[in-house]
Motif scaffolding. Structure first.
Motif, PDB file in Angstrom:
ATOM      1  N   VAL A  47       0.876  -1.174   0.000  1.00 39.54           N
ATOM      2  CA  VAL A  47       0.000   0.000   0.000  1.00 39.54           C
ATOM      3  C   VAL A  47       0.905   1.214   0.000  1.00 39.54           C
ATOM      4  CG1 VAL A  47      -1.997  -1.027   1.154  1.00 39.54           C
ATOM      5  CG2 VAL A  47      -0.224   0.061   2.521  1.00 39.54           C
ATOM      6  N   GLY A  48       0.359   2.314  -0.431  1.00 37.19           N
ATOM      7  CA  GLY A  48       1.111   3.563  -0.407  1.00 37.19           C
ATOM      8  C   GLY A  48       0.589   4.441   0.708  1.00 37.19           C
ATOM      9  N   VAL A  49       1.505   4.992   1.470  1.00 40.80           N
ATOM     10  CA  VAL A  49       1.138   5.949   2.507  1.00 40.80           C
ATOM     11  C   VAL A  49       1.561   7.326   1.992  1.00 40.80           C
ATOM     12  CG1 VAL A  49       1.471   6.699   4.883  1.00 40.80           C
ATOM     13  CG2 VAL A  49       1.387   4.258   4.348  1.00 40.80           C
ATOM     14  N   ALA A  50       0.582   8.184   1.789  1.00 36.76           N
ATOM     15  CA  ALA A  50       0.837   9.495   1.200  1.00 36.76           C
ATOM     16  C   ALA A  50       0.969  10.555   2.284  1.00 36.76           C
ATOM     17  CB  ALA A  50      -0.293   9.854   0.244  1.00 36.76           C
ATOM     18  N   THR A  51       1.946  11.435   2.074  1.00 36.79           N
ATOM     19  CA  THR A  51       2.107  12.584   2.966  1.00 36.79           C
ATOM     20  C   THR A  51       2.142  13.852   2.127  1.00 36.79           C
ATOM     21  OG1 THR A  51       4.529  12.354   2.942  1.00 36.79           O
ATOM     22  CG2 THR A  51       3.356  11.322   4.760  1.00 36.79           C
ATOM     23  N   LEU A  52       1.558  14.891   2.647  1.00 39.51           N
ATOM     24  CA  LEU A  52       1.562  16.192   1.998  1.00 39.51           C
ATOM     25  C   LEU A  52       2.189  17.173   2.968  1.00 39.51           C
ATOM     26  CD1 LEU A  52       0.747  17.942  -0.417  1.00 39.51           C
ATOM     27  CD2 LEU A  52      -1.462  18.302   0.691  1.00 39.51           C
ATOM     28  N   PHE A  53       3.389  17.609   2.670  1.00 39.42           N
ATOM     29  CA  PHE A  53       4.145  18.513   3.532  1.00 39.42           C
ATOM     30  C   PHE A  53       4.272  17.960   4.950  1.00 39.42           C
ATOM     31  CE2 PHE A  53       2.000  21.412   0.431  1.00 39.42           C
ATOM     32  CZ  PHE A  53       3.126  21.664  -0.346  1.00 39.42           C
ATOM     33  N   GLY A  54       4.499  16.646   5.058  1.00 42.18           N
ATOM     34  CA  GLY A  54       4.706  15.995   6.345  1.00 42.18           C
ATOM     35  C   GLY A  54       3.448  15.486   7.013  1.00 42.18           C
ATOM     36  N   GLN A  55       2.287  15.876   6.516  1.00 44.81           N
ATOM     37  CA  GLN A  55       1.023  15.418   7.109  1.00 44.81           C
ATOM     38  C   GLN A  55       0.586  14.133   6.424  1.00 44.81           C
ATOM     39  OE1 GLN A  55      -2.286  18.079   6.612  1.00 44.81           O
ATOM     40  NE2 GLN A  55      -3.513  17.039   8.148  1.00 44.81           N
ATOM     41  N   VAL A  56       0.384  13.085   7.232  1.00 42.24           N
ATOM     42  CA  VAL A  56      -0.022  11.785   6.696  1.00 42.24           C
ATOM     43  C   VAL A  56      -1.489  11.833   6.293  1.00 42.24           C
ATOM     44  CG1 VAL A  56      -0.299   9.329   7.243  1.00 42.24           C
ATOM     45  CG2 VAL A  56       1.684  10.568   8.104  1.00 42.24           C
ATOM     46  N   GLN A  57      -1.757  11.378   5.073  1.00 42.87           N
ATOM     47  CA  GLN A  57      -3.122  11.313   4.575  1.00 42.87           C
ATOM     48  C   GLN A  57      -3.814  10.097   5.185  1.00 42.87           C
ATOM     49  OE1 GLN A  57      -4.097  14.014   2.393  1.00 42.87           O
ATOM     50  NE2 GLN A  57      -2.169  14.566   3.356  1.00 42.87           N
ATOM     51  N   ALA A  58      -5.076  10.212   5.503  1.00 45.77           N
ATOM     52  CA  ALA A  58      -5.801   9.162   6.232  1.00 45.77           C
ATOM     53  C   ALA A  58      -6.041   7.896   5.420  1.00 45.77           C
ATOM     54  CB  ALA A  58      -7.147   9.710   6.719  1.00 45.77           C
ATOM     55  N   ARG A  59      -6.142   8.014   4.111  1.00 44.20           N
ATOM     56  CA  ARG A  59      -6.459   6.866   3.263  1.00 44.20           C
ATOM     57  C   ARG A  59      -5.199   6.309   2.615  1.00 44.20           C
ATOM     58  NH1 ARG A  59      -7.654   5.473  -1.907  1.00 44.20           N
ATOM     59  NH2 ARG A  59      -7.182   7.500  -2.788  1.00 44.20           N
ATOM     60  N   ALA A  60      -5.021   4.994   2.744  1.00 45.37           N
ATOM     61  CA  ALA A  60      -3.890   4.333   2.094  1.00 45.37           C
ATOM     62  C   ALA A  60      -4.191   4.171   0.613  1.00 45.37           C
ATOM     63  CB  ALA A  60      -3.645   2.967   2.727  1.00 45.37           C
ATOM     64  N   LEU A  61      -3.151   4.260  -0.214  1.00 44.24           N
ATOM     65  CA  LEU A  61      -3.314   4.046  -1.645  1.00 44.24           C
ATOM     66  C   LEU A  61      -3.257   2.549  -1.927  1.00 44.24           C
ATOM     67  CD1 LEU A  61      -0.879   6.838  -2.907  1.00 44.24           C
ATOM     68  CD2 LEU A  61      -3.370   6.955  -2.728  1.00 44.24           C
TER      69      LEU A  61
END
Length: 180
Positions: A47-61
């Motif tokens: 799965v991919g764990v996405a972060t945007l400017f260090g903030q982890v996105q709640a939904r896994a890719l």
């Protein structure tokens, strides 16, 4: 009077064409880069764990092709069954040393990967699994005298995976099986 027909006049159509080509390339290439960066392929068993400017996105890719924000940074985490083998030391009820080699098969729960990444990181095995196995094994061997441990092996073998499973699931890790 006729218009002068010097070398610049003859080159003017070619210069206009060249400037249009350069302008088109200058627009098309960045657009293509942005379009290509909006897609991320997650390989099977990950799965991919996405972060945007260090903030982890709640939904896994999930596995496969994903349409994403080009500003996202994606970390891959395996959801395949992993094997962890370690030797643990404990003490029996009568304070005799007990040495146990334990093999744990586990996997990261795909939907819980962002939580595990945020709270523990990508090295969750050494942070969570080893301490859980060590603590549960110590607690279970301390209930029996050294002479009983071999006789009560099935009781211990049943209790350890059950308790390790309860410990690991709190962190988004699913225990598949354990061998002592």
């Amino acid at each position: 009077a006729a218009a002068p027909s010097g070398p610049w006049q003859r080159a003017a159509p070619h210069l206009r064409l060249a400037s249009r080509v350069v302008l088109a390339i200058g627009i098309v290439v960045p657009v293509l880069v942005v379009l290509v960066s909006t897609f991320k392929v997650i390989p099977a068993g990950h799965v991919g764990v996405a972060t945007l400017f260090g903030q982890v996105q709640a939904r896994a890719l999930p596995e496969g092709l994903n349409f994403i924000n080009p500003l996202l940074d994606v970390t891959l985490m395996s959801t395949q069954v992993q094997r962890r083998t370690a030797r643990y030391d404990a003490a029996s009820k009568d304070l005799q040393a007990v040495h146990v080699e334990m093999v744990l098969n586990y996997r990261l729960i795909p939907d819980r990967a962002p939580e595990a990444y945020q709270k523990i990181g990508v090295t969750y095995e050494s942070v969570i699994i080893d301490p859980a196995a060590q603590e549960v094994l110590k607690a279970n061997t301390a209930l029996h005298n050294a002479a009983e441990i071999l006789q009560k092996r099935q009781v211990i073998k049943a209790a350890v995976p059950k308790e390790v499973t309860a410990w690991l699931v709190k962190y988004g890790v699913e225990m598949k099986e354990a061998a002592l």
